[in-house]
Design an enzyme around this catalytic site. Structure first.
Site, mmCIF file in Angstrom:
data_model
loop_
_atom_site.group_PDB
_atom_site.id
_atom_site.type_symbol
_atom_site.label_atom_id
_atom_site.label_comp_id
_atom_site.label_asym_id
_atom_site.label_seq_id
_atom_site.Cartn_x
_atom_site.Cartn_y
_atom_site.Cartn_z
ATOM 1 C CB CYS A 90 -0.938 0.054 1.194
ATOM 2 S SG CYS A 90 -1.904 -1.432 1.404
ATOM 3 C CG ASP A 342 -3.323 -0.036 -2.606
ATOM 4 O OD1 ASP A 342 -3.847 -1.080 -3.023
ATOM 5 O OD2 ASP A 342 -3.463 0.365 -1.435
#
Ligand SMILES: *[C@@H]1O[C@H](CO)[C@@H](O)[C@H](O)[C@H]1NC(C)=O
Ligand SMILES: *[C@@H]1O[C@H](CO)[C@@H](O)[C@H](O)[C@H]1NC(C)=O
Ligand SMILES: *[C@@H]1O[C@H](CO)[C@@H](O)[C@H](O)[C@H]1NC(C)=O
Length: 604
Positions: A90, A342
């Site tokens: 992330c 992401d």
């Protein structure tokens, strides 16, 4: 080792650095400055809406279960099916996305301090040097709701406030991944708890609210919408504790859907592709040591998979609500909608427990869909694009010049530009990772660990007309090579001794070793490249400009240069962050440049 529980919770996001290879004929500095605007925007700066899900896969068919995303985005826009994140976790992925720079250039390489997270983003000076700020400078009003970065917490959200937003409402740790216990923090207000409400539904209302705010002003707008789905649900039991006892600190469970979606897809299972819980081990390093999963484990993972599809239903509805409002406000003619995530996700492939942080296609090749004026509806683009291309793309849409430190380049949006780019655009992705991998499912084996160390590696993807490879070097000096043309599921690591029988006598008309030597040299450049070198790495090896892609580099006159003279990528040890002296030879100091007419002879 002591880690804060917050940091550990963030452990889900790794960026694979996609290095772009460039086959372009353009002179090196020609792509600074805006490229032509897509048709239909009539010179007016378009609005931009950026939807960023969390851990959404392309390869496990998640997009087949979201009919409204299909209706509004896939059928009305272009799907870039070769879009890659560059670090498959992330926070690094998001920082690369918002800065247009690879993780080795942001040095935000982890989800938590000391190597990553919001504090590292701030200490690297990036809070005053990222996309929303550049967009404001270009005349935009900017809004954001949802997860910005990991380790952006109820304690540090004002130290300092995230800059660049006219309106913001952030999900904050340690409650970011708590679907039914989220906390949001609006503008400069105190964090507020939404316990009992579904995080994605709360976020949808906030996104619609920002759209209402945005249309009140004459300026064009950018709205970032970042729901947490379909990330696993994470509850933090304690905010501080012993890294070795992560089970006591952090509880991972499958994502939690809204009640109205909880009954859906009762019979759906993880696609049973050849690499799903295979009989034979695959990969390298720790992946290759994984045991085959039991039926109980597989059943649990199928449940995990269904919970992901169910939580995505809230995102599907969010998208529908957004388009309903965009239509009603007459904004569709002048608004680009970009949808991505992401990083990707794996469940059971290569015997892996649910998670990301690996270099396999499931983790790095992710959805990117763009709809907007001039973008061809219902098309699938084959060009290679990466997360570090997105900030250049968005700035380009805004009519602002590209920044000199961008490690990527604007993505062509019109059908004609996409077709032209097929022969000129980079064909590579830089993939990089530091630290550990996390198993987010249930642990079944007695010796199974939640966090797996030594997950530090450099890799590349390279996709040309007649080749399609993944090449990697791990911090343990394990190597991987998959020929995805013949082995799309990456089951045969041609650089592992067990697979020797699979190694073809010739590859692309030359010996196997020659191909590997070129890939290694390309990785040597990419692992520390900056700016344009990341886009056109062959130019760093061949400044004469006569080598633009892997095909060119395979020429026999370069055999000695690549085979014998160039140093090989290797590590001295495994580190959790970007510690240069652990990362072996560096191209800038130890690399050789091929000089025209000579074999290697000078390095200036
Ligand atoms: C948005 O923020 C920018 C930068 O602070 C400012 O110039 C602009 O006036 C703001 N827009 C509105 C509508 O307040
Ligand atoms: C990590 O890799 C090193 C070699 O760099 C090795 O000595 C060590 O045992 C590995 N540790 C784990 C936990 O795999
Ligand atoms: C990246 O950040 C870490 C942690 O602050 C630091 O130790 C390291 O030297 C940095 N790496 C580079 C290449 O600057």
């Amino acid at each position: 080792m002591r880690f804060s529980g917050l940091a550990v919770a963030a452990a889900g996001l790794h960026l694979s650095v996609v290095a772009a290879q460039d086959g372009s004929q353009k002179p090196l500095d020609s792509n600074y400055g805006p490229s032509p605007k897509p048709e239909g925007t009539s010179g007016k700066q378009p609005n931009i809406i950026f939807i960023l899900t969390d851990d959404q896969d392309l390869h496990l068919d998640s997009l087949d279960y979201t009919p409204l995303i299909k209706k509004h985005l896939i059928d009305q826009g272009t799907l870039y099916r070769r879009h890659y994140c560059t670090t498959a976790v992330c926070c690094p992925a998001r920082v690369s996305l918002w800065t247009g720079r690879l993780a080795h250039n942001t040095n935000v390489t982890d989800v938590n301090p000391p190597y990553g997270g919001y504090p590292k983003f701030v200490s690297q000076g990036l809070n005053s040097n990222y996309l929303p700020i550049w967009l404001q400078e270009a005349g935009y009003n900017t809004y954001y709701t949802g997860k910005l970065f990991n380790a952006h917490t109820i304690f540090n959200y004002h130290l300092p406030y995230a800059a660049g937003w006219n309106g913001s409402d952030f999900l904050l740790d340690p409650f970011t991944y708590s679907y039914l216990g989220s906390r949001f923090q609006r503008n400069k207000e105190w964090p507020r708890s939404y316990k009992g409400q579904h995080s994605v539904d709360v976020l949808a209302e906030k996104a619609y609210g920002f759209l209402d705010d945005a249309v009140k002003d004459d300026r064009p707008f950018f709205i970032g919408i970042a729901p947490v789905a379909p990330h696993s649900n994470v509850e933090i039991a304690s905010l501080d504790g012993d890294f070795d006892n992560i089970e006591d600190l952090v509880h991972f469970t499958p994502p939690i859907p809204a009640a109205r979606h909880a009954h859906l897809f009762p019979d759906v299972k993880v696609p049973r592709t050849p690499h799903f819980n295979p009989d034979e081990p695959s990969g390298a390093n720790w992946v290759r040591r994984l045991k085959k999963q039991s039926q109980e484990n597989v059943d649990y993972n199928d449940h995990f998979y269904r919970q992901r599809l169910r939580t995505l239903q809230s995102v599907d509805e969010l998208v529908d609500g957004l388009f309903e409002r965009l239509g009603a406000k007459g904004l569709l003619e002048n608004t680009f909608i970009i949808y991505t995530t992401d990083n990707g996700y794996h469940i059971g492939q290569h015997r892996l427990q649910p998670g990301k942080e690996c270099g396999f296609e499931e983790d790095i090749n992710i959805p990117l869909i763009i709809r907007g004026p001039g973008v061809a509806p219902g098309k699938i683009a084959e060009i290679v694009t990466t997360h570090v291309d997105l900030a250049p793309t968005i700035l380009n849409l805004a009519g602002a010049p590209a920044r000199a430190d961008f490690d990527g380049e604007a993505i062509p949006l019109r059908e004609k530009e996409i077709a032209a780019a097929a022969t000129t655009r980079h064909e590579h992705v830089t993939v990089e990772y530091w630290g550990f991998a996390a198993s987010e499912g249930k642990l079944f084996g007695k010796d199974e660990k939640r966090l797996i160390l030594n997950n530090t590696y450099k890799a590349l993807r390279i996709i040309g007309e007649d080749y399609n490879f993944y090449y990697s070097v791990w911090c343990t000096n394990d190597h991987e090579l998959y020929d995805l043309k013949t082995d799309p599921y990456q089951l045969h690591n041609l650089l592992h001794s067990d697979e020797e029988a699979k190694v073809p006598a010739t590859f692309l008309g030359v010996s196997f070793d020659k191909v590997v030597s070129r890939l290694d040299a390309l990785l040597f450049v990419l692992k520390s490249c900056k700016a344009q070198t990341c886009v056109r790495p062959w130019h760093a090896l061949h400044p004469a400009g006569n080598v633009l892609n892997l095909r060119d580099a395979l020429s026999e006159r370069f055999d000695y240069f690549y085979g014998t003279q160039q140093k090989k990528v290797s590590y001295d040890r495994c580190e959790l962050g970007y510690i240069i002296d652990s990362e072996g030879p560096q191209f800038e100091t130890d690399g050789l440049v091929y000089r025209h007419g000579a074999r290697w002879d000078e390095w200036a």
